[in-house]
Design a protein around this motif. Structure first.
Motif, PDB file in Angstrom:
ATOM      1  N   ARG A   1      -7.236   3.764  -6.690  1.00 16.88           N
ATOM      2  CA  ARG A   1      -7.156   2.949  -7.915  1.00 16.88           C
ATOM      3  C   ARG A   1      -5.785   3.127  -8.570  1.00 16.88           C
ATOM      4  NH1 ARG A   1     -10.089   0.153 -11.059  1.00 16.88           N
ATOM      5  NH2 ARG A   1     -12.065   0.527 -10.041  1.00 16.88           N
ATOM      6  N   GLY A   2      -5.161   1.997  -8.905  1.00 18.02           N
ATOM      7  CA  GLY A   2      -3.860   2.033  -9.569  1.00 18.02           C
ATOM      8  C   GLY A   2      -2.671   1.973  -8.628  1.00 18.02           C
ATOM      9  N   ASP A   3      -2.902   2.145  -7.318  1.00 19.97           N
ATOM     10  CA  ASP A   3      -1.806   2.043  -6.357  1.00 19.97           C
ATOM     11  C   ASP A   3      -1.308   0.604  -6.283  1.00 19.97           C
ATOM     12  OD1 ASP A   3      -1.818   4.711  -5.614  1.00 19.97           O
ATOM     13  OD2 ASP A   3      -2.973   4.389  -3.776  1.00 19.97           O
ATOM     14  N   LEU A   4      -0.059   0.465  -5.875  1.00 20.03           N
ATOM     15  CA  LEU A   4       0.552  -0.842  -5.685  1.00 20.03           C
ATOM     16  C   LEU A   4       0.405  -1.266  -4.224  1.00 20.03           C
ATOM     17  CD1 LEU A   4       3.761   0.036  -7.643  1.00 20.03           C
ATOM     18  CD2 LEU A   4       2.153  -1.718  -8.328  1.00 20.03           C
ATOM     19  N   VAL A   5       0.208  -2.558  -4.003  1.00 16.09           N
ATOM     20  CA  VAL A   5       0.087  -3.109  -2.655  1.00 16.09           C
ATOM     21  C   VAL A   5       0.956  -4.356  -2.575  1.00 16.09           C
ATOM     22  CG1 VAL A   5      -1.476  -4.146  -0.953  1.00 16.09           C
ATOM     23  CG2 VAL A   5      -2.297  -2.285  -2.428  1.00 16.09           C
ATOM     24  N   ILE A   6       1.705  -4.475  -1.478  1.00 13.67           N
ATOM     25  CA  ILE A   6       2.425  -5.715  -1.202  1.00 13.67           C
ATOM     26  C   ILE A   6       1.816  -6.319   0.044  1.00 13.67           C
ATOM     27  CG2 ILE A   6       4.612  -6.795  -0.555  1.00 13.67           C
ATOM     28  CD1 ILE A   6       6.045  -4.618  -2.133  1.00 13.67           C
ATOM     29  N   THR A   7       1.304  -7.539  -0.101  1.00 11.67           N
ATOM     30  CA  THR A   7       0.731  -8.266   1.028  1.00 11.67           C
ATOM     31  C   THR A   7       0.771  -9.757   0.758  1.00 11.67           C
ATOM     32  OG1 THR A   7      -1.164  -8.468   2.520  1.00 11.67           O
ATOM     33  CG2 THR A   7      -1.661  -8.152   0.178  1.00 11.67           C
ATOM     34  N   GLY A   8       0.837 -10.520   1.825  1.00 13.37           N
ATOM     35  CA  GLY A   8       0.721 -11.966   1.735  1.00 13.37           C
ATOM     36  C   GLY A   8      -0.630 -12.440   2.216  1.00 13.37           C
ATOM     37  N   ASP A   9      -1.489 -11.496   2.557  1.00  8.40           N
ATOM     38  CA  ASP A   9      -2.826 -11.785   3.091  1.00  8.40           C
ATOM     39  C   ASP A   9      -3.816 -11.806   1.926  1.00  8.40           C
ATOM     40  OD1 ASP A   9      -5.467 -11.433   4.064  1.00  8.40           O
ATOM     41  OD2 ASP A   9      -4.749 -10.363   5.839  1.00  8.40           O
ATOM     42  N   TYR A  10      -4.300 -13.001   1.589  1.00 10.68           N
ATOM     43  CA  TYR A  10      -5.185 -13.116   0.424  1.00 10.68           C
ATOM     44  C   TYR A  10      -6.523 -12.411   0.625  1.00 10.68           C
ATOM     45  CZ  TYR A  10      -1.859 -16.650  -1.190  1.00 10.68           C
ATOM     46  OH  TYR A  10      -0.727 -17.311  -1.588  1.00 10.68           O
ATOM     47  N   GLY A  11      -7.003 -12.352   1.855  1.00 12.81           N
ATOM     48  CA  GLY A  11      -8.243 -11.622   2.114  1.00 12.81           C
ATOM     49  C   GLY A  11      -8.073 -10.139   1.825  1.00 12.81           C
ATOM     50  N   LEU A  12      -6.986  -9.564   2.323  1.00  9.63           N
ATOM     51  CA  LEU A  12      -6.683  -8.157   2.042  1.00  9.63           C
ATOM     52  C   LEU A  12      -6.452  -7.961   0.550  1.00  9.63           C
ATOM     53  CD1 LEU A  12      -6.002  -5.235   2.779  1.00  9.63           C
ATOM     54  CD2 LEU A  12      -3.686  -6.018   3.364  1.00  9.63           C
ATOM     55  N   ALA A  13      -5.733  -8.880  -0.065  1.00 14.65           N
ATOM     56  CA  ALA A  13      -5.464  -8.784  -1.503  1.00 14.65           C
ATOM     57  C   ALA A  13      -6.763  -8.721  -2.300  1.00 14.65           C
ATOM     58  CB  ALA A  13      -4.619  -9.968  -1.967  1.00 14.65           C
ATOM     59  N   ALA A  14      -7.730  -9.568  -1.947  1.00 18.01           N
ATOM     60  CA  ALA A  14      -9.009  -9.589  -2.665  1.00 18.01           C
ATOM     61  C   ALA A  14      -9.711  -8.237  -2.562  1.00 18.01           C
ATOM     62  CB  ALA A  14      -9.901 -10.700  -2.114  1.00 18.01           C
ATOM     63  N   MET A  15      -9.686  -7.637  -1.369  1.00 18.53           N
ATOM     64  CA  MET A  15     -10.335  -6.329  -1.195  1.00 18.53           C
ATOM     65  C   MET A  15      -9.599  -5.240  -1.966  1.00 18.53           C
ATOM     66  SD  MET A  15     -11.625  -6.410   2.779  1.00 18.53           S
ATOM     67  CE  MET A  15     -10.098  -7.001   3.510  1.00 18.53           C
ATOM     68  N   CYS A  16      -8.271  -5.311  -2.003  1.00 19.48           N
ATOM     69  CA  CYS A  16      -7.485  -4.322  -2.747  1.00 19.48           C
ATOM     70  C   CYS A  16      -7.722  -4.449  -4.253  1.00 19.48           C
ATOM     71  CB  CYS A  16      -5.998  -4.479  -2.430  1.00 19.48           C
ATOM     72  SG  CYS A  16      -5.547  -4.016  -0.748  1.00 19.48           S
ATOM     73  N   ILE A  17      -7.802  -5.668  -4.733  1.00 15.31           N
ATOM     74  CA  ILE A  17      -8.083  -5.899  -6.158  1.00 15.31           C
ATOM     75  C   ILE A  17      -9.441  -5.313  -6.512  1.00 15.31           C
ATOM     76  CG2 ILE A  17      -8.589  -7.699  -7.878  1.00 15.31           C
ATOM     77  CD1 ILE A  17      -6.469  -9.442  -6.305  1.00 15.31           C
ATOM     78  N   ALA A  18     -10.433  -5.556  -5.660  1.00 19.26           N
ATOM     79  CA  ALA A  18     -11.779  -5.042  -5.910  1.00 19.26           C
ATOM     80  C   ALA A  18     -11.791  -3.519  -5.950  1.00 19.26           C
ATOM     81  CB  ALA A  18     -12.743  -5.550  -4.836  1.00 19.26           C
ATOM     82  N   LYS A  19     -10.872  -2.897  -5.231  1.00 22.39           N
ATOM     83  CA  LYS A  19     -10.810  -1.435  -5.171  1.00 22.39           C
ATOM     84  C   LYS A  19      -9.907  -0.846  -6.259  1.00 22.39           C
ATOM     85  CE  LYS A  19     -10.807   2.020  -1.631  1.00 22.39           C
ATOM     86  NZ  LYS A  19     -10.350   2.480  -0.351  1.00 22.39           N
ATOM     87  N   GLY A  20      -9.338  -1.705  -7.101  1.00 22.47           N
ATOM     88  CA  GLY A  20      -8.519  -1.223  -8.214  1.00 22.47           C
ATOM     89  C   GLY A  20      -7.034  -1.173  -7.942  1.00 22.47           C
TER      90      GLY A  20
END
Length: 155
Positions: free
Chosen positions: A65-84
């Motif tokens: 939670r709170g980590d930064l992620v760089i991705t262009g993959d919206y599916g991965l982005a959705a899962m990362c958002i859900a995880k904080g």
């Protein structure tokens, strides 16, 4: 310490993101599969076997939670958002719970058109202006992420 998890396969801003994160003492980790092998000096790289979503699942397993992620993959982005996670794409656009559903819907519609034999627009050629915009927005997101982390530590 904050982490920056980069979905490095096909990411045009790896070096720029590494430069910015080093100025904020954010620990970067690159994720790629064996067909890309993206490595940089003094940066941890996690290389996974080639396979559908193998990079995505490994990145998710390391995300806090709170980590930064760089991705262009919206599916991965959705899962990362859900995880904080705090997610940004290579244009510097923050992907949030407020905009991810619309982006996923657009992706779905575009895939449907392509499956039916139609064509959709590809990405425009990346310019130096794109990099400047990414850097400015990414710095703002890094600063906000650091403030959020400090606030949570003082609670």
């Amino acid at each position: 310490m904050l982490q920056l998890l980069i979905d490095a396969d096909a990411c045009p801003v790896v070096d720029l993101a590494l430069f910015v994160s080093s100025q904020y003492e954010i620990r970067p980790i690159l994720f790629c599969d064996t067909s890309h092998r993206i490595e940089r000096d003094n940066v941890k790289t996690i290389i996974v076997d080639k396979g559908p979503d193998s990079v995505d699942f490994k990145l998710l397993s390391k995300l806090k939670r709170g980590d930064l992620v760089i991705t262009g993959d919206y599916g991965l982005a959705a899962m990362c958002i859900a995880k904080g996670g705090i997610v940004v794409n290579h244009h510097g656009k923050e992907l949030t719970s407020d905009n991810i559903d619309q982006l996923l819907a657009i992706r779905y519609e575009s895939a449907k058109i392509r499956r039916a034999g139609g064509r959709t627009k590809g990405p425009k050629k990346r310019t130096e202006e794109n990099n400047l915009v990414f850097e400015r927005k990414f710095r703002q997101i890094c600063e906000r992420a650091i403030l959020l982390k400090e606030e949570k530590e003082h609670e």
